[in-house]
Every structure is written in structure tokens, then in C-alpha cells.
Design a protein around this motif. Structure first.
Motif, PDB file in Angstrom:
ATOM      1  N   ALA A   1       0.843  -1.190   0.000  1.00 46.25           N
ATOM      2  CA  ALA A   1       0.000   0.000   0.000  1.00 46.25           C
ATOM      3  C   ALA A   1       0.871   1.230   0.000  1.00 46.25           C
ATOM      4  O   ALA A   1       1.869   1.296   0.715  1.00 46.25           O
ATOM      5  CB  ALA A   1      -0.896  -0.011   1.235  1.00 46.25           C
ATOM      6  N   PRO A   2       0.551   2.235  -0.822  1.00 53.79           N
ATOM      7  CA  PRO A   2       1.378   3.428  -0.898  1.00 53.79           C
ATOM      8  C   PRO A   2       1.322   4.207   0.401  1.00 53.79           C
ATOM      9  O   PRO A   2       0.311   4.273   1.075  1.00 53.79           O
ATOM     10  CB  PRO A   2       0.757   4.220  -2.056  1.00 53.79           C
ATOM     11  N   THR A   3       2.462   4.779   0.746  1.00 52.15           N
ATOM     12  CA  THR A   3       2.546   5.645   1.914  1.00 52.15           C
ATOM     13  C   THR A   3       3.049   6.994   1.476  1.00 52.15           C
ATOM     14  O   THR A   3       3.647   7.146   0.422  1.00 52.15           O
ATOM     15  CB  THR A   3       3.492   5.058   2.973  1.00 52.15           C
ATOM     16  N   SER A   4       2.808   7.996   2.295  1.00 51.24           N
ATOM     17  CA  SER A   4       3.246   9.349   1.978  1.00 51.24           C
ATOM     18  C   SER A   4       4.422   9.705   2.855  1.00 51.24           C
ATOM     19  O   SER A   4       4.385   9.499   4.073  1.00 51.24           O
ATOM     20  CB  SER A   4       2.102  10.347   2.220  1.00 51.24           C
TER      21      SER A   4
ATOM     22  N   PRO B   1       1.569  10.036 -11.172  1.00 52.53           N
ATOM     23  CA  PRO B   1       1.543  10.284  -9.730  1.00 52.53           C
ATOM     24  C   PRO B   1       2.955  10.398  -9.178  1.00 52.53           C
ATOM     25  O   PRO B   1       3.872   9.725  -9.663  1.00 52.53           O
ATOM     26  CB  PRO B   1       0.851   9.034  -9.179  1.00 52.53           C
ATOM     27  N   HIS B   2       3.154  11.252  -8.187  1.00 55.82           N
ATOM     28  CA  HIS B   2       4.474  11.471  -7.628  1.00 55.82           C
ATOM     29  C   HIS B   2       4.781  10.374  -6.607  1.00 55.82           C
ATOM     30  O   HIS B   2       4.399  10.445  -5.451  1.00 55.82           O
ATOM     31  CB  HIS B   2       4.550  12.855  -6.984  1.00 55.82           C
ATOM     32  N   ASN B   3       5.477   9.342  -7.064  1.00 52.93           N
ATOM     33  CA  ASN B   3       5.881   8.258  -6.184  1.00 52.93           C
ATOM     34  C   ASN B   3       7.315   7.855  -6.516  1.00 52.93           C
ATOM     35  O   ASN B   3       7.948   8.419  -7.415  1.00 52.93           O
ATOM     36  CB  ASN B   3       4.927   7.068  -6.289  1.00 52.93           C
TER      37      ASN B   3
ATOM     38  N   ALA C   1      11.311   1.095 -14.343  1.00 54.14           N
ATOM     39  CA  ALA C   1      11.953   1.390 -13.051  1.00 54.14           C
ATOM     40  C   ALA C   1      12.357   0.108 -12.337  1.00 54.14           C
ATOM     41  O   ALA C   1      12.135  -0.058 -11.137  1.00 54.14           O
ATOM     42  CB  ALA C   1      11.048   2.245 -12.174  1.00 54.14           C
ATOM     43  N   THR C   2      12.949  -0.833 -13.082  1.00 52.02           N
ATOM     44  CA  THR C   2      13.352  -2.118 -12.510  1.00 52.02           C
ATOM     45  C   THR C   2      14.864  -2.232 -12.304  1.00 52.02           C
ATOM     46  O   THR C   2      15.329  -3.192 -11.686  1.00 52.02           O
ATOM     47  CB  THR C   2      12.904  -3.269 -13.419  1.00 52.02           C
ATOM     48  N   ARG C   3      15.632  -1.279 -12.823  1.00 49.30           N
ATOM     49  CA  ARG C   3      17.094  -1.349 -12.696  1.00 49.30           C
ATOM     50  C   ARG C   3      17.608  -0.685 -11.423  1.00 49.30           C
ATOM     51  O   ARG C   3      18.799  -0.769 -11.132  1.00 49.30           O
ATOM     52  CB  ARG C   3      17.764  -0.656 -13.887  1.00 49.30           C
ATOM     53  N   THR C   4      16.733  -0.018 -10.697  1.00 56.00           N
ATOM     54  CA  THR C   4      17.201   0.821  -9.608  1.00 56.00           C
ATOM     55  C   THR C   4      16.384   0.615  -8.338  1.00 56.00           C
ATOM     56  O   THR C   4      15.273   0.095  -8.356  1.00 56.00           O
ATOM     57  CB  THR C   4      17.100   2.306  -9.989  1.00 56.00           C
ATOM     58  N   GLU C   5      16.982   1.071  -7.240  1.00 51.12           N
ATOM     59  CA  GLU C   5      16.278   1.253  -5.981  1.00 51.12           C
ATOM     60  C   GLU C   5      16.480   2.708  -5.578  1.00 51.12           C
ATOM     61  O   GLU C   5      17.545   3.287  -5.822  1.00 51.12           O
ATOM     62  CB  GLU C   5      16.816   0.326  -4.890  1.00 51.12           C
TER      63      GLU C   5
ATOM     64  N   LYS D   1       8.045   1.113  -4.496  1.00 48.60           N
ATOM     65  CA  LYS D   1       7.730   1.728  -5.788  1.00 48.60           C
ATOM     66  C   LYS D   1       6.534   2.673  -5.711  1.00 48.60           C
ATOM     67  O   LYS D   1       6.494   3.704  -6.380  1.00 48.60           O
ATOM     68  CB  LYS D   1       7.471   0.647  -6.834  1.00 48.60           C
ATOM     69  N   LEU D   2       5.538   2.326  -4.880  1.00 47.07           N
ATOM     70  CA  LEU D   2       4.302   3.107  -4.826  1.00 47.07           C
ATOM     71  C   LEU D   2       4.275   4.103  -3.669  1.00 47.07           C
ATOM     72  O   LEU D   2       3.250   4.746  -3.442  1.00 47.07           O
ATOM     73  CB  LEU D   2       3.094   2.177  -4.752  1.00 47.07           C
TER      74      LEU D   2
END
Length: 328
Positions: A5-8, A82-84, A103-107, A120-121
Motif C-alpha cells: 500500500a502506498p505511503t506518503s 503520480p508522484h511516487n 523502473a526495474t534497474r534501480t532502488e 515503488k508506490l
């Protein structure tokens, strides 16, 4: 992988692990740069970031300050909603000229000293004013690549590899180098009376900080790949070498290796027959990419045109030219 679940996330000392204050007005790091006449410069405010390969920080293609080529930035208004964390990572990679549409090459981390990567979210507020993630040089994001750049990507990047950034305040990680029989000379030595002690800026080490990462970064700075496979001790008095998967605290004044009097210690690995700890990789042919471990050196066999490893663990039919010892 389960969907999280996305968090802010808002910028706070708890979120970053550091004490953050708003930069003074007009400071080049506050995302509100002005011209000499006082008018806002076009493009701002900005989001700031550093980009890392697995063995250390690399120059940012979007660098704007010649005294610090490792800080990049993009305009806040250039990030689509969305800004995530995922959208930010894609935009940072695009600014670096690196392909990563999923966006799978990075953390992405809030800063280089974080243990937890951003999901990610995770929602990241980047609009408005005040203390917001990544809106200053001090609070720059850390974008960590999961693999080294390709040959073509390296060729297209800035060439500045000097991570000393002399003249700027730095927190350093200090380390001491040893062979199996005594001290080794550090290429990053800064005191002629202690040539075995080197140092690297802490910001140059990619998160999350573990012992394997520290060894890779030191090996790169030293230009001695063998130290990526060294035994690491948290100090000269340690009885046992540290375990590679473990995280290590190097932040602040009390972190490991934070003073010249108490550096971390790297000891080159032991090499003898029967101890198969030399990494060798196949770089061409059918087995390209395969990693082996051996206890000796490559020997050409005239009779079979193959490679023999001392210790009797082989032979097999891989030419010496197709092999690369990763610790040389």
C-alpha cells in the motif's frame, strides 16, 4: 511480490536519519536559486539526487556544480504524476540518459544513509515549500543501480571519477589495508607517516551499507580488485572477520571507521592449494558469464589446448583468453 500500500513520505529527522533544517533563502541548495538581480532562475525548484553503481557513486550527467559532479538535479515540474518512488526513479534515469522504462534497474532511497529503500508506490510530496524530500543538496535522493553500467553507457557518461571533492566539508570512512604478512600501501593515503590508511567520502558509498558494499567501494578507489574479496574487520582489535550480508553503521562520529585512530581493516584473502576462493569468470564462449572458484593460477596445456587450474579441481576446455580473474 505482494503489492504494498502506498505511503506518503515527508522530510523529517526520523525519515532520513539525519538532522535536516531548511536552507537559508538564496542558498544554491534550496531549490529557489536566483540571478544576480534577485529574480528566480528558470527551471526551479529542483529535486536533487546522487546516482550509484554497485561499487560507488558515479558522476551525474545533470550535474550543475563543477565542485561537486556527483549531485544531479531535475526541475520539480518535469516529474509527471503520480508522484511516487517509481516515477521519480524513471525521471532520474531519464536525466542520466539511462533506459529504465519500468523502473526495474534501480532502488531509490531518501538519502545514502538509509537502510530501507522506498517502495515503488510510496507517495513522495514534491510540490509546495518547506522541508520536502530531495529539494536541497543536503537532502538529495540516492538512486542505486542494481548492476554495473554497460560498456556503451559508461562511454557516454562524464569522465570525472575523482570523489575527493577537495575544499568541501566531508565525512570520511577510514580504512587500513593489509596483505597476509603485513601492511599494504593505500593509493588513497593522505598521511605519509601512515601509508596503509586510506579514506573515502561516506557519501560515495551506496546504500544500504553492508560489508560487501564497503569492500567493493574501497577496492574501486584503490584500483585493487582483490580487496573486494578481503576479510573485513571492524577495527584492528577484532577477533573475527565481519559477515558480508550484515549491515554496518558508518554514519555520524561514532560509526565504524569514522576516525583515523580506529579505521576498519581489510586483509587480503589467503591463497593456497586446496582453498578454492579465487573468483574467475568466463567472459566469452558458450559458458560466458559463468563464475567459478579456483585455488591457483591459469596454466595453458599445450597437449589439450585447454586450461588447467592448480590443485587438480579441473581440467576443462575453456581457453585462458576467455577467463578473467575478478580479484586481479
Amino acid at each position: 511480490m505482494a503489492t504494498q500500500a502506498p505511503t506518503s513520505l515527508l522530510l523529517s529527522p526520523m525519515a532520513t536519519g539525519t538532522d535536516i533544517t531548511d536552507p537559508p533563502p538564496g542558498d544554491p541548495s534550496d531549490g529557489k536559486e536566483t540571478t544576480k538581480g534577485g529574480a528566480p532562475k528558470p527551471g526551479g525548484p529542483y529535486l536533487y539526487y546522487r546516482v550509484y553503481s554497485p561499487d560507488g557513486v558515479i558522476p551525474a550527467r545533470s550535474a550543475f556544480d563543477t565542485s561537486d559532479p556527483f549531485i544531479g538535479r531535475i526541475p520539480v515540474r518535469s516529474v509527471p504524476p503520480p508522484h511516487n518512488a517509481s516515477s521519480l526513479a524513471r525521471c532520474f534515469m531519464n536525466a542520466e540518459g539511462l533506459a529504465d522504462p519500468a523502473a526495474t534497474r534501480t532502488e531509490l532511497y531518501c538519502d545514502p544513509f538509509q537502510v530501507r529503500r522506498l517502495a515503488k508506490l510510496d507517495k513522495i510530496p514534491i510540490l509546495g515549500t518547506g522541508a520536502i524530500l530531495g529539494r536541497s543538496v543536503v537532502t538529495a535522493f540516492a538512486l542505486v543501480l542494481d548492476q554495473e553500467l554497460t560498456f556503451e553507457e559508461k562511454a557516454a557518461r562524464p569522465k570525472n571519477e575523482d570523489i575527493s571533492t577537495d575544499g568541501q566539508p566531508q565525512e570520511y570512512l577510514y580504512y587500513q589495508l593489509f596483505t597476509r604478512v603485513g601492511e599494504d600501501t593505500s593509493d588513497a593515503s593522505f598521511n605519509e607517516t601512515e601509508p596503509s590508511i586510506g579514506r573515502i567520502p561516506k557519501f560515495s558509498i551506496p546504500p544500504p551499507h553492508n560489508y560487501a558494499t564497503l569492500k567493493r567501494c574501497i577496492a574501486k578507489v584503490e584500483g585493487k580488485p582483490i580487496y573486494a574479496y578481503a576479510d573485513l574487520f571492524v577495527n584492528i582489535s577484532a577477533v573475527h572477520a565481519a559477515a558480508d550480508p550484515d549491515l554496518v553503521f558508518i554514519g555520524g562520529k561514532h560509526g565504524y571507521g569514522s576516525t583515523t585512530d580506529n579505521p576498519i581493516v581489510l586483509v587480503q584473502p589467503e591463497r593456497r592449494q586446496g582453498l578454492y576462493n579465487r573468483p574467475v569468470q568466463v567472459v566469452a564462449g558458450e559458458r560466458k558469464g559463468t563464475l567459478y572458484h579456483t585455488d591457483g593460477t591459469v596454466l595453458e596445456s599445450e597437449a589439450y589446448e585447454c586450461v588447467l587450474f592448480s590443485g587438480g579441481c579441473f581440467p576443462f576446455d575453456i581457453p585462458a583468453k576467455d577467463l578473467k580473474f575478478l580479484d586481479e
